[in-house]
Design an enzyme around this catalytic site. Structure first.
Site, PDB file in Angstrom:
ATOM      1  N   GLY A 126       0.820  -1.220  -0.088  1.00  0.00           N
ATOM      2  CA  GLY A 126      -0.062   0.108   0.155  1.00  0.00           C
ATOM      3  C   GLY A 126       0.799   1.343   0.019  1.00  0.00           C
ATOM      4  N   GLU A 136      -3.581   3.117 -13.216  1.00  0.00           N
ATOM      5  CA  GLU A 136      -4.585   2.424 -13.265  1.00  0.00           C
ATOM      6  C   GLU A 136      -6.129   2.799 -13.107  1.00  0.00           C
ATOM      7  OE1 GLU A 136      -2.257  -1.839 -12.686  1.00  0.00           O
ATOM      8  OE2 GLU A 136      -3.587  -1.090 -11.155  1.00  0.00           O
ATOM      9  N   PHE A 164      -9.090   2.837 -11.203  1.00  0.00           N
ATOM     10  CA  PHE A 164      -9.589   2.594  -9.641  1.00  0.00           C
ATOM     11  C   PHE A 164     -10.896   1.943  -9.665  1.00  0.00           C
ATOM     12  CE2 PHE A 164     -11.494   3.439  -5.769  1.00  0.00           C
ATOM     13  CZ  PHE A 164     -10.895   3.038  -4.679  1.00  0.00           C
ATOM     14  N   LEU A 165     -10.982   0.555  -9.285  1.00  0.00           N
ATOM     15  CA  LEU A 165     -12.176  -0.050  -9.440  1.00  0.00           C
ATOM     16  C   LEU A 165     -13.079   0.061  -7.919  1.00  0.00           C
ATOM     17  CD1 LEU A 165     -10.848  -3.566 -10.892  1.00  0.00           C
ATOM     18  CD2 LEU A 165     -11.927  -1.562 -11.979  1.00  0.00           C
ATOM     19  N   GLU A 184      -0.470  -7.977  -9.793  1.00  0.00           N
ATOM     20  CA  GLU A 184       1.024  -8.213  -9.600  1.00  0.00           C
ATOM     21  C   GLU A 184       0.760  -9.882  -9.433  1.00  0.00           C
ATOM     22  OE1 GLU A 184       2.557  -6.846  -5.851  1.00  0.00           O
ATOM     23  OE2 GLU A 184       0.674  -7.589  -4.763  1.00  0.00           O
ATOM     24  N   ASN A 219       3.365 -12.597  -7.082  1.00  0.00           N
ATOM     25  CA  ASN A 219       4.408 -12.700  -6.190  1.00  0.00           C
ATOM     26  C   ASN A 219       5.154 -14.014  -6.517  1.00  0.00           C
ATOM     27  OD1 ASN A 219       3.833 -10.564  -4.213  1.00  0.00           O
ATOM     28  ND2 ASN A 219       1.714 -11.597  -4.081  1.00  0.00           N
ATOM     29  N   ARG A 262       6.848 -16.249  -5.018  1.00  0.00           N
ATOM     30  CA  ARG A 262       7.328 -16.944  -3.709  1.00  0.00           C
ATOM     31  C   ARG A 262       5.982 -17.796  -3.103  1.00  0.00           C
ATOM     32  NH1 ARG A 262       4.630 -13.570  -0.474  1.00  0.00           N
ATOM     33  NH2 ARG A 262       4.352 -11.472  -0.656  1.00  0.00           N
ATOM     34  N   ARG A 315      -4.962 -14.578  10.285  1.00  0.00           N
ATOM     35  CA  ARG A 315      -3.542 -14.287  10.503  1.00  0.00           C
ATOM     36  C   ARG A 315      -3.937 -13.522  12.147  1.00  0.00           C
ATOM     37  NH1 ARG A 315      -0.589 -11.701   5.356  1.00  0.00           N
ATOM     38  NH2 ARG A 315      -1.577 -12.773   3.845  1.00  0.00           N
TER      39      ARG A 315
END
Length: 448
Positions: free
Chosen positions: A165, A200, A202-203, A287, A289, A291, A337
């Site tokens: 962010g 981009e 914005f949704l 994006e 990632n 990993r 989490r």
């Protein structure tokens, strides 16, 4: 198969990788800072090496110390976990130069997907749907105004090297654009040492859907379904589900196949996650990632496939253990989490755990290195554990999650457990009716 693995991480993910190594009969070495000398993964490892003082830059991000630890212990492979050096192309290159296997993708693929503009261009070339936006970096305020007019308001200005962010701003009108563009560049420079930004569409009410992929580096690749990570605070994931309540089987398999085909073309190696915004039945790439993800256990729960075993297998040159046709999805899984934070203000709460009792029972998994008497250091991420629950249906999973949360006890510090107890009883959550803005709106209207 590699002969000895060094785990270049800490906390629950280091313990997670350690367990996989032990199951495969592979000796493992862990590294640790002086602050983590009493950590559970250090206690359980075959060997451990102290690589520096508490600050990450002097320990877990110290490439030379980690390579030295490999040479001292005879480790011929490194598993980076997530965070720290897991997406550092320079680290992968240095390991390769020392004939040490990096359990992850190639350095080139890390570089490609690590730059947001290059990643978006690559995604387009590979046939992955993307969010409408600028062709590349937006270099001037004048370019920002012109590009925003072409895309249509509102727009999102993002750091090309961004994450979490930071370096991300929304502009709803032309008057907002210059300030948002300037602020995003300043934040990006401070956070990443790179002030380049792009733009981009914005949704307004999207969900965050990600696809787990695996490739063998030789042109074979599969997908393992999706995870819904829409419950977020400040772009940080809090609660994840697999499968998504928003998708049907046809949508799931279609986007999964698009991603697997793309990874075949790229000859991608190892685990990867392709992330999308999803709105009005359309997927938009944001994006990739390169990993293992924090939320990988819910994919393991619904597929029965151990993702860390698979990473080690691929890195050893043995290919994928399953074909796409052999991948099945059973039931529903949710991960919460558990952070050492105030459940409303999210201020970190390091300190000593005076009492720790983990829930158990059918379909309940705890990934945590915490224990009674463990002192949580103030130097690192506040994640102390993950509660993963699996059920035959989403309703059963939610019922099991409610029970598990009531059993979970962590005393001596503040944690986010009370927040999850609230969420599991919320009707919107029960209905699966939420988007990436839902949690922040909920917190704003339900103060402590």
């Amino acid at each position: 198969m590699v002969s000895k693995i060094l785990i270049a991480n800490r906390g629950e993910i280091a313990l997670r990788v350690l367990r996989a190594c032990k199951e495969l009969g592979i000796p493992c070495v862990v590294v640790h800072s002086t602050a983590d000398a009493d950590a559970m993964h250090v206690r359980l490892a075959d060997e451990s090496v102290c690589i520096g003082p508490p600050p990450s830059r002097d320990s877990y991000l110290n490439i030379h110390q980690i390579v030295a630890a490999c040479e001292i212990t005879g480790a011929d492979a490194v598993h980076p976990g997530y965070g720290f050096l897991s997406e550092n192309a320079k680290f992968a290159d240095i390991l390769d130069a020392h004939d040490i296997t990096f359990i992850g993708p190639t350095a080139d693929h890390i570089r490609i997907m690590g730059d947001k503009i290059t990643a978006k261009t690559t995604a387009l070339e590979l046939g992955i749907p993307v969010v409408p936006g600028s062709d590349g970096e937006v270099k001037t305020a004048e370019d920002a105004i012109k590009t925003a007019a072409l895309i249509g308001y509102p727009v999102l200005i993002k750091a090309t090297a961004g994450g979490g962010g930071r370096g991300m701003k929304v502009a709803k009108t032309e008057a907002d654009v210059i300030e948002a563009w300037s602020t995003a560049r300043t934040e990006a420079a401070a956070a990443f040492g790179n002030d380049a930004v792009y733009m981009e569409k914005f949704l307004s009410k999207p969900r965050h859907i990600e696809i787990q992929v695996f490739g063998d580096g030789e042109g074979n690749a599969i997908h393992l379904g999706e995870r819904d990570c829409s419950l977020q605070r400040r772009h940080q994931k809090v609660w994840e589900e697999a499968n998504s309540p928003a998708l049907n089987v046809e949508q799931r398999m279609k986007i999964g196949q698009i991603c697997a085909d793309a990874m075949r073309k790229l000859k991608y190696r190892g685990a990867g996650t392709i992330e999308f915004l999803y709105e009005n039945s359309e997927f938009y790439f944001i994006e990739m990632n390169t990993r293992l993800q924090v939320e990988h256990p819910i994919t393991e729960a619904i597929t029965g496939i151990d993702l860390v075993h698979e990473q080690i297998r691929v890195a050893s040159g043995r290919g994928l253990s399953v074909t796409q046709e052999e991948v099945t999805f059973e039931g529903h899984a949710i991960e919460c989490r558990i952070n050492a934070e105030d459940p409303r203000t999210f201020v970190p709460s390091p300190g000593t755990i005076t009492h720790f009792h983990a829930p158990g029972g059918l379909g309940v998994r705890i990934d945590s290195g915490a224990y009674q008497g463990y002192k949580i250091p103030p130097y690192y991420d506040s994640l102390i554990g993950k509660l993963i629950v699996h059920g035959r249906t989403r309703v059963e999973c939610m019922m099991r999650l409610r029970r598990a949360l009531d059993e979970f006890v962590v005393d001596g510090i503040k944690t986010t457990l009370p927040l999850f107890q609230d969420l599991v009883s919320n009707q919107d959550i029960a209905n699966g009716d939420y988007d990436i803005h839902w949690l922040e709106h909920y917190l704003a209207h339900h103060p402590a």
